[in-house]
Motif scaffolding. Sequence first.
Motif, PDB file in Angstrom:
ATOM      1  N   ASP A   1      44.011  38.281  31.879  1.00  0.00           N
ATOM      2  CA  ASP A   1      44.280  39.717  31.939  1.00  0.00           C
ATOM      3  C   ASP A   1      43.063  40.478  32.450  1.00  0.00           C
ATOM      4  OD1 ASP A   1      42.853  41.167  29.207  1.00  0.00           O
ATOM      5  OD2 ASP A   1      42.996  38.996  29.289  1.00  0.00           O
ATOM      6  N   ILE A   2      41.928  39.804  32.627  1.00  0.00           N
ATOM      7  CA  ILE A   2      40.684  40.478  33.033  1.00  0.00           C
ATOM      8  C   ILE A   2      40.787  40.829  34.510  1.00  0.00           C
ATOM      9  CG2 ILE A   2      38.172  40.301  33.110  1.00  0.00           C
ATOM     10  CD1 ILE A   2      38.419  38.079  30.987  1.00  0.00           C
ATOM     11  N   ARG A   3      41.126  42.070  34.794  1.00  0.00           N
ATOM     12  CA  ARG A   3      41.320  42.538  36.168  1.00  0.00           C
ATOM     13  C   ARG A   3      40.631  43.888  36.361  1.00  0.00           C
ATOM     14  NH1 ARG A   3      45.018  39.413  39.311  1.00  0.00           N
ATOM     15  NH2 ARG A   3      45.503  37.610  38.013  1.00  0.00           N
ATOM     16  N   GLY A   4      40.258  44.174  37.591  1.00  0.00           N
ATOM     17  CA  GLY A   4      39.707  45.475  37.921  1.00  0.00           C
ATOM     18  C   GLY A   4      38.206  45.553  37.713  1.00  0.00           C
ATOM     19  N   THR A   5      37.572  46.368  38.550  1.00  0.00           N
ATOM     20  CA  THR A   5      36.113  46.476  38.538  1.00  0.00           C
ATOM     21  C   THR A   5      35.576  46.937  37.198  1.00  0.00           C
ATOM     22  OG1 THR A   5      36.112  46.970  40.912  1.00  0.00           O
ATOM     23  CG2 THR A   5      34.140  47.553  39.670  1.00  0.00           C
ATOM     24  N   GLN A   6      36.203  47.940  36.590  1.00  0.00           N
ATOM     25  CA  GLN A   6      35.693  48.503  35.344  1.00  0.00           C
ATOM     26  C   GLN A   6      35.755  47.482  34.207  1.00  0.00           C
ATOM     27  OE1 GLN A   6      37.610  52.111  34.103  1.00  0.00           O
ATOM     28  NE2 GLN A   6      36.224  52.461  32.378  1.00  0.00           N
ATOM     29  N   ALA A   7      36.896  46.809  34.060  1.00  0.00           N
ATOM     30  CA  ALA A   7      37.044  45.830  32.978  1.00  0.00           C
ATOM     31  C   ALA A   7      36.076  44.668  33.148  1.00  0.00           C
ATOM     32  CB  ALA A   7      38.485  45.318  32.941  1.00  0.00           C
ATOM     33  N   ILE A   8      35.898  44.223  34.384  1.00  0.00           N
ATOM     34  CA  ILE A   8      35.004  43.098  34.629  1.00  0.00           C
ATOM     35  C   ILE A   8      33.552  43.508  34.400  1.00  0.00           C
ATOM     36  CG2 ILE A   8      34.125  41.541  36.420  1.00  0.00           C
ATOM     37  CD1 ILE A   8      36.976  41.496  37.561  1.00  0.00           C
ATOM     38  N   LEU A   9      33.199  44.719  34.829  1.00  0.00           N
ATOM     39  CA  LEU A   9      31.831  45.179  34.622  1.00  0.00           C
ATOM     40  C   LEU A   9      31.490  45.235  33.136  1.00  0.00           C
ATOM     41  CD1 LEU A   9      29.172  46.314  35.648  1.00  0.00           C
ATOM     42  CD2 LEU A   9      30.231  48.581  35.697  1.00  0.00           C
ATOM     43  N   ARG A  10      32.414  45.750  32.326  1.00  0.00           N
ATOM     44  CA  ARG A  10      32.173  45.826  30.887  1.00  0.00           C
ATOM     45  C   ARG A  10      31.984  44.438  30.287  1.00  0.00           C
ATOM     46  NH1 ARG A  10      37.228  49.290  29.030  1.00  0.00           N
ATOM     47  NH2 ARG A  10      36.681  48.305  27.047  1.00  0.00           N
ATOM     48  N   LEU A  11      32.822  43.497  30.710  1.00  0.00           N
ATOM     49  CA  LEU A  11      32.734  42.149  30.155  1.00  0.00           C
ATOM     50  C   LEU A  11      31.486  41.428  30.629  1.00  0.00           C
ATOM     51  CD1 LEU A  11      34.132  40.074  28.391  1.00  0.00           C
ATOM     52  CD2 LEU A  11      35.363  39.267  30.402  1.00  0.00           C
ATOM     53  N   LEU A  12      31.141  41.601  31.914  1.00  0.00           N
ATOM     54  CA  LEU A  12      29.945  40.955  32.440  1.00  0.00           C
ATOM     55  C   LEU A  12      28.682  41.494  31.772  1.00  0.00           C
ATOM     56  CD1 LEU A  12      30.695  40.780  36.272  1.00  0.00           C
ATOM     57  CD2 LEU A  12      30.881  38.957  34.585  1.00  0.00           C
ATOM     58  N   LYS A  13      28.653  42.791  31.557  1.00  0.00           N
ATOM     59  CA  LYS A  13      27.495  43.387  30.895  1.00  0.00           C
ATOM     60  C   LYS A  13      27.368  42.860  29.469  1.00  0.00           C
ATOM     61  CE  LYS A  13      25.265  47.862  30.061  1.00  0.00           C
ATOM     62  NZ  LYS A  13      24.995  47.672  28.619  1.00  0.00           N
ATOM     63  N   LEU A  14      28.489  42.756  28.777  1.00  0.00           N
ATOM     64  CA  LEU A  14      28.489  42.235  27.415  1.00  0.00           C
ATOM     65  C   LEU A  14      28.070  40.764  27.397  1.00  0.00           C
ATOM     66  CD1 LEU A  14      29.185  43.181  24.515  1.00  0.00           C
ATOM     67  CD2 LEU A  14      31.470  42.221  24.871  1.00  0.00           C
TER      68      LEU A  14
END
Length: 515
Positions: A273-286
Motif C-alpha cells: 500500500d506504500i504509494r506516492g511521494t509523501q507516504a514514501i518520504l515519511r517512511l524513508l525518513k522514519l
Amino acid sequence: MSVYQDDEKVPRPGRGVIWRFLLAGFIMFLCAAGATATAALLQVKEVADILEQESIDLPETAVNALDDVEAGEPQTLLVLGSDRRYIDIQQKNPSRSDTIILLRLDPERGATAVMSIPRDLKVEIPTKNGVVVDKINAAYSLGGPGLTVKTVKNLLGIEINHVVNINFGGFRDAVDRLGCVYVDVDRRYFNDNNPPNGSDHDYATIDIAPGYQKLCGQDALDYVRYRHFDTDLVRAARQQEFLRQAKDQVGVSKLLNDREELLRIFARNTQTDIRGTQAILRLLKLGYESAQNPVQEVHFRGEIGETYVEATPEQIQETVQEFMEGKETKGGRGEPEPRAGDSKRRSRSSKKRSSRSFPGTFEARTTAEDQGIQVAVELSKLKGGGKAPLPVYYPTLAADGSSYVSDLESPRAYRIKDSGGHRYKAYRLVVRAPGLGQYYGIQGTTWKAPPILDNPSETRRMRGRTYELFYDGDRLRLVAWRTRNAAYWVSNTLLQTLTEKQMLGIAQSLRRVGT
C-alpha cells in the motif's frame, strides 16, 4: 505495471524461509534511500515512480484494514511472504503465507523490533462465514493479505500501518546483483530425494558443503529455504545469520549506488500500500532515523505441539510488550530441541574426562586429532591456493554431548576465492552439538582477512594468543585468532547454544597437527 515472476513451473516445499533476506533488503533500502531522501526530494520521486510502475496493487480489503498514522509517529509494518506466482494470480488459486513478520520503526526506542509469527500458530480467523480456528497462515488462503491483517490485529491488539507482501522470485537476482555473500556454512546441506543420502520426500534439492564460502543466487536460495532435519528456531537462526553476514558485507554505499535496480527487483516481487511521494518520504525518513538503532529480534512465545503452536494470552501479552518496547536483544535465540539419542550421548560424555578450567567441555583429543591429520593430508594434495602453507589446528576439548561429523564432506579441505579472485587454502571441522540441527565448527584459511573477521567486539590476550571475540547480544558467536600466514576461528551453533566458557575453552585448546 509488472507482475510476480513465474520462475518455477512446479512449486516445491521450502520457499517460506527466505523472506528475512528480502525483509533485510527492504530495511537496508529504507536506510540508504532515507539518507538520500533527506538530501533530495527527487530521489523520493524516483522511488515512488518505480513502485508505481513495477509493483502490484494491494487488494482494497487489505488497504481498508490498515490504521492511519500521523507524520513522524512510529509505524508498524506487516511483511508477508507467500509462494504465489503469476499463474496463481491469473487462475485465482489460493495460497498460504509462509512467513508473517512484523517490523516496528520507532526512533525513540532502543532498537528496531522485528518479530516473526509462527505460521502454525493456532488462532481464531474472523471470516465472513464466522470464526474459523486454524493455523494463522490459513488466513491468507481464506482472505488474502486483508484477512491476515485483521487476524494479526485481533491476535496481538496492535495497530498495523502498512503491508508489504513479498514473492520469492527476486531473491536470486538480488543476491547476484549484490555480488553474492560470503557465508560461514555450519555443516553439509544435502538432499537429492534419493535415500540413503537424501530423503524420500519431494523436498527441494540442495548440495552445499560446510565451511566459509561465497554463496550466489541459487545456492543462497537453497541454503536459506532449507527446511527439513532441523526446527523452526534453527531455520530462523540460519536466515538471521545469513542476513547479518550479507548486511556486513554489502554496506549502505553499495545500496545507494545500485538503488534503482535493487528497487526494481524488490518492486517486481512486491504488493504494498506504500504509494506516492509523501507516504514514501515519511517512511524513508522514519527508516533512516530508526537505522541508528540496533535490530531486535523478538521471539514469539508459545508451545510447539503435534499440529499447532499454541500461545496463552499471557504469552501473547509478554511478546507484544517486548515488541512495542524495542529493546536490544540479549541472550541466545532459544534452547535447542533434543535429538534422538541426546540423553545417551550426554551420559557417555559425562563419563569422559571433563575439563576443570572450562565447564561444559570434555577431553576429545583423539578424534579431533585424527580428523586434523586427515584434513592436513587432503590439503597437501590441493593445487592452487597460494604458496603459503596452512598448518592445521584442532581442539583437544569439545562441548559436552557433542561428536565430530565424518561424511563425504566432513572434515573438508578446499580452496576459497576472495572478491578479487585470489585463491586460498581452507579447511573445516564439523562438530554435532546436542539439539536437532545444531553444529559448531573449527575453520582455518590462508585468507588472513576474510569479511567474517571484520569488526570484532573485543580482543583478549589468553595463554599467549590474542583472540578476537565476536558477540551477538551477550552470546559469544565466534572466537578467532591469526598467525602470520593464516586465520582460524571457532563458530558457535546457529542457536548459539555453546556458552562463553565452552567457546573460549575450545578455542584455547587448539593444537597444531604434528606437535
